[in-house]
Design a protein around this motif. Structure first.
Motif, PDB file in Angstrom:
ATOM      1  N   HIS A 159      53.111  33.230  38.884  1.00  0.00           N
ATOM      2  CA  HIS A 159      51.894  32.595  38.348  1.00  0.00           C
ATOM      3  C   HIS A 159      51.436  31.465  39.268  1.00  0.00           C
ATOM      4  O   HIS A 159      50.229  31.300  39.499  1.00  0.00           O
ATOM      5  N   ALA A 188      46.781  38.463  31.647  1.00  0.00           N
ATOM      6  CA  ALA A 188      47.392  37.883  32.846  1.00  0.00           C
ATOM      7  C   ALA A 188      48.908  37.958  32.837  1.00  0.00           C
ATOM      8  O   ALA A 188      49.538  37.835  33.885  1.00  0.00           O
ATOM      9  N   ASP A 189      49.510  38.159  31.667  1.00  0.00           N
ATOM     10  CA  ASP A 189      50.979  38.222  31.605  1.00  0.00           C
ATOM     11  C   ASP A 189      51.383  38.913  30.313  1.00  0.00           C
ATOM     12  O   ASP A 189      51.443  38.291  29.257  1.00  0.00           O
ATOM     13  N   SER A 218      49.967  43.830  36.870  1.00  0.00           N
ATOM     14  CA  SER A 218      50.183  42.435  37.260  1.00  0.00           C
ATOM     15  C   SER A 218      51.658  42.080  37.363  1.00  0.00           C
ATOM     16  O   SER A 218      52.005  41.001  37.832  1.00  0.00           O
ATOM     17  N   ALA A 271      49.654  33.072  42.086  1.00  0.00           N
ATOM     18  CA  ALA A 271      48.336  33.577  41.702  1.00  0.00           C
ATOM     19  C   ALA A 271      47.322  32.462  41.529  1.00  0.00           C
ATOM     20  O   ALA A 271      46.116  32.687  41.655  1.00  0.00           O
ATOM     21  N   HIS A 288      46.428  31.294  35.235  1.00  0.00           N
ATOM     22  CA  HIS A 288      47.732  31.389  35.912  1.00  0.00           C
ATOM     23  C   HIS A 288      48.376  30.005  36.039  1.00  0.00           C
ATOM     24  O   HIS A 288      49.596  29.870  35.869  1.00  0.00           O
TER      25      HIS A 288
END
Length: 911
Positions: free
Chosen positions: A355, A273-274, A62, A358, A336
């Motif tokens: 983000h 996600a991060d 990602s 996304a 996001h």
């Protein structure tokens, strides 16, 4: 303890031992997910503990668009050493790390800075770099790491990359590869029994079959089977089937995740996600979804994640992938969006922009602008693929079609600059499809042209560049002039007369401003059409003016190359060498490696024609190495054509012919000018060996070929010699008139000397003597040693036949001394034969080049050292570490008969 990996462990142990003894190298461990790559990296870290400094990084899918993310992670803890780097490298690395602003940073300079920084660390303590999931490392970081890894040399540095097989190939050029396969049955069974003891015999066999020896699959599928056996929930109809091992394991992870509470699954999605944010930020985002630290506990208890002081760490990357890919789309968007709300600090601007992107499903100019700003920041850091990714996504989110086209075009240009030709072409074609704007069409077509040079041929580049320039000839003549300069250069490479004339006609029609600095270069390339068409008289003055103006910062690199070609065509080889030396020095200083192979090609030709064969070999060797590293196969082949000529003159006739056979099929279709050069080289070997008839036929193909009026016009004297020696005087003057026109027009002492030599060869009786004397007088004015010795050899042969033994011996001995000095063994043997005919024993070499025993890279190093440069300064110029420079000097000293640096000056080595 790892089972079934004894050979792999030995390979890694050897890598570490080599690093501790000052022999750095890198290794890419490849295989499917779960095959044991991470375990081998962990083994390397454990073995290195206490002996090597260990720096670790990991690629995250990602985060692949975030430039220099992994590079920042690796040596950043030692960033206080950046101040020890050469100034331009230090500035480049600080910009890459976001510590300082820069207008634009060259990606290769970041690679050179990475090498030097790692060398500084290794000088203190041997250093090991470990990068897992390298296929997900951002391209900017990987470019820098691979650039450094290929040059570790004498540095106490090792690098191990763990590379997972994916649908998209991930190349690690120049790096040794260790490929992992499944464990042998005995090892797989031992691992299974250790991880999940007590399985039934049918259960063990089923797991062995389904896992295919994959260690992760053995553990995960074994655990699932044991639970099924304990609970009695075994599906008798389930078969191993065709499902890939990785898919089976990921499906098992998905099942485990699905059994977690809803809040825990959401918190895992936030972490997936991060990965670049700390646990505090993850929990801050989680709070926006009504979650807390307590929701993490079930995932920790299941062993899916662990929490250290500041990060959430997934037990395996496949768990992260399963969490993210199988989450509902609307949940991912919401996560996001929450990250974008939380990441408000200036240092998080790029992460926030991605983000936002996304979380956005429709065109949104606000988000597109944020990504465009990210692209601009990455441009200033040298992250070219990150630039391309950001502009590409910005284009997708653009509301206005024209802005979308501009952004996609910029994404294409950045992809080309990053060396990703396929992506550059695809995006350039797309940009054209989005708009009728002629400037976008021209720029996109020019990108495609540049790609086609190496992918197809210089002629393909020329055709597209002509088309691109025509689109903007009226609106942007300066930019059109650059495109046409490339087109005409490529047409010349291809020896395509039609393309050359078309380019000249388009240049004539340009309406440049009266004071444009490009005017003189445009005029010179128009003149090329005359000279290369066989009419040099009107071209010489214009081309000479261009050569004289081709110095300083006011001249761009492309037009310096154009001027250098003009120098070769006019036999002004000294000017060509000087122009290219200036270009190479400037390119090295700012890391513009992409220009260096082309400049080295021209420098090598200039050295070739002045008889500086050692310098030519050095230039060719470095040029080929860089061309192969940068993915420039046509340029590498062009440089090998020069190598054919060098092998011939060095007396390696077999090597000369073998290399010509290897490269000629491709060159004949792409770079016909250098194909003719290679043919000339083979003909030289044949001429010296006494096979004048075969040499004559080859030289006739050069002198009558499509590139006959380029610098290859200088092959005519050899054609005349072959004709005379083979008894074909009727063929000797077939090309001499053209040569005479060229020699008269360029008014160069060398050209005059060569023409006088031809006349001497064709003279009747004693008329040859004054012609040879006149030729030698012109040679003395020019100063070129090699061609003068060639003339002396011919004169000596003529004098011997006239029984003027003393005069013949004098010229032959002087020619022999010159050939010995230059390493021109091709002609040494012929002089020996002449001296033997005079009754002299063939003498041993009198004087040889002191650099003859050195490798090309050692020659570069000792010349710079003799000129007073320090190891650090030499390393910065040659993109090597100071320790590797010291290693080359250590190897060179005994070959040169010296013991210390100060003694190099007395050898008379020139840079």
């Amino acid at each position: 303890m790892l089972v079934g990996r004894d050979a792999e462990l030995a390979e890694i142990d050897g890598l570490l031992a080599a690093a501790t003894s000052g022999h750095g190298r890198a290794l890419a461990i490849r295989g499917e997910a779960g095959i044991g790559k991470s375990a081998l990296l962990d083994h390397a870290a454990a073995r290195a503990a206490g002996q090597l400094r260990v720096l670790r990084g990991v690629g995250i899918e990602s985060e692949i668009e975030l430039g220099f993310g992994v590079l920042h992670m690796l040596p950043y803890p030692c960033a206080d050493r950046i101040g020890l780097l050469p100034g331009p490298q230090a500035a480049a690395l600080r910009a890459a790390f976001g510590q300082a602003e820069a207008e634009e940073v060259n990606r290769f300079l970041v690679g050179a800075a990475t090498l030097t920084l790692l060398a500084e660390l290794a000088a203190e303590t041997p250093t090991l770099l470990l990068v897992d999931d390298a296929q997900w490392v951002d391209q900017s970081s990987m470019d820098a790491l691979l650039f450094a890894a290929r040059r570790f040399g004498a540095d106490a540095t090792a690098m191990i990359l763990g590379v997972r097989d994916t649908a998209l190939p991930f190349a690690t050029p120049g790096i040794a590869t260790l490929r992992l396969s499944g464990l042998p049955r005995a090892a797989a069974l031992a691992l299974l029994d250790r991880c999940t003891p007590g399985l039934t015999e049918p259960g063990r066999e089923r797991v062995l079959a389904e896992s295919a020896g994959n260690p992760l699959a053995l553990r995960e599928l074994g655990g699932a089977r044991r639970n099924a056996e304990i609970t009695g929930r075994i599906d008798p109809g389930h078969e191993a089937g065709p499902m890939a091992v990785t898919s089976r394991v990921q499906e098992g992870f998905r099942t485990q995740i699905g059994e977690l509470p809803t809040g825990t699954r959401t918190l895992l999605l936030i972490a997936a996600a991060d990965s670049g944010t700390d646990i505090g930020t993850v929990l801050e985002v989680a709070a926006r979804h009504g979650l807390s630290n307590a929701d993490l506990a079930p995932a920790e208890q299941a062993g899916l994640v662990t929490a250290d002081s500041d990060r959430l760490v997934f037990r395996h990357p496949l768990i992260r992938a399963a969490v993210y890919r199988h989450a509902p789309h609307h949940e991912r968007i919401a996560v996001h969006a929450s990250f974008a709300e939380v990441l408000t600090a200036p240092g998080d601007a790029d992460r926030r922009a991605w983000h936002l992107a996304a979380a956005t499903t429709q065109p949104d100019e606000r988000v597109a602008e944020a990504l465009e700003q990210t692209a601009q920041r990455q441009q200033r850091r040298g992250g070219t693929m990150a630039v391309s990714a950001a502009y590409d996504r910005a284009g997708r989110l653009s509301v206005d079609p024209e802005r979308k086209a501009h952004r996609i075009l910029r994404a294409a240009r950045a992809a080309y600059d990053a060396g990703n030709a396929d992506r550059a072409t695809r995006l350039a074609v797309e940009a054209v499809s989005l708009t009728g704007d002629l400037e976008i069409h021209a720029a996109a077509t020019h990108i495609r042209a540049q790609v086609e040079y190496e992918r197809t041929s210089p002629a393909a580049d020329a055709e597209l560049s002509l088309r691109a320039a025509a689109l903007i000839a009226d609106s942007a003549p300066d930019r059109a002039a650059f495109m046409l300069a490339e087109a005409v250069c490529c047409a010349r490479d291809a020896a395509d007369r039609d393309l050359l004339v078309r380019g000249a006609e388009q240049l004539k029609s340009l309406r440049l401003p009266a004071n444009s600095p490009l005017g003189i270069h445009v005029a010179a390339q128009i003149a090329w059409a005359d000279l290369l068409g066989g009419d040099p008289a009107p071209a010489v003055a214009v081309m000479s003016a261009q050569i004289a103006a081709a110095h300083g910062d006011s001249v761009d690199d492309l037009h310096k190359v154009v001027a250098a070609f003009s120098g070769l065509m006019l036999a002004d080889d000294t000017a060509t060498a000087a122009i290219m030396d200036e270009l190479i020095t400037g390119a090295r200083a700012i890391g513009q490696l992409q220009w260096i192979p082309y400049a080295l090609e021209l420098a090598a030709l200039a050295h070739l024609f002045t008889g500086s064969f050692g310098a030519a070999r050095v230039a060719v060797a470095e040029g080929i190495s860089l061309s192969e590293e940068l993915g420039m196969p046509i340029e590498a082949a062009a440089l090998r054509a020069i190598e054919v000529w060098l092998l011939a003159v060095s007396g390696d006739a077999a090597g000369c012919r073998a290399l010509a056979r290897e490269i000629m099929p491709g060159l004949s279709e792409t770079h016909r000018t250098h194909a003719a050069l290679a043919t000339w080289g083979v003909a030289l070997a044949e001429l010296a060996a006494g096979d004048a008839d075969t040499a004559l036929d080859r030289l006739d193909s050069v002198c009558a070929g499509p590139a006959a009026h380029d610098f290859l016009i200088r092959a005519v004297p050899d054609h005349v010699e072959a004709a005379v020696r083979g008894g074909h005087r009727d063929r000797a003057d077939e090309h001499l008139a053209d040569f005479g026109r060229w020699a008269d027009s360029v008014a160069n002492p060398l050209a005059a000397a060569l023409f006088q030599r031809c006349r001497a060869l064709l003279a009747v009786g004693d008329e040859a003597a004054p012609q040879y004397a006149a030729a030698l007088a012109h040679h003395d004015e020019h100063g070129g040693r090699y061609d003068r010795a060639r003339t002396q050899l011919l004169y000596g042969e003529w004098l011997r036949r006239r029984r003027r033994r003393s005069d013949a011996r004098s010229h032959l001995l002087e020619a022999l001394d010159t050939f010995d000095r230059l390493g021109a063994r091709l002609w040494v043997e012929r002089v020996h034969a002449e001296l033997a005919a005079l009754g002299d024993l063939p003498a041993a070499a009198r004087r040889t080049d002191p650099l003859a025993q050195l490798t090309p890279q050692e020659i570069q190093v000792v010349r710079l050292a003799a000129a007073g440069y320090s190891n650090r300064e030499i390393g910065a110029r040659l993109f090597l570490s100071p320790r590797t420079i010291g290693h080359h000097l250590y190897n060179a000293y005994p070959k040169l008969g010296v013991t210390r640096r100060a003694e190099l000056a007395r050898l008379g080595l020139e840079v």
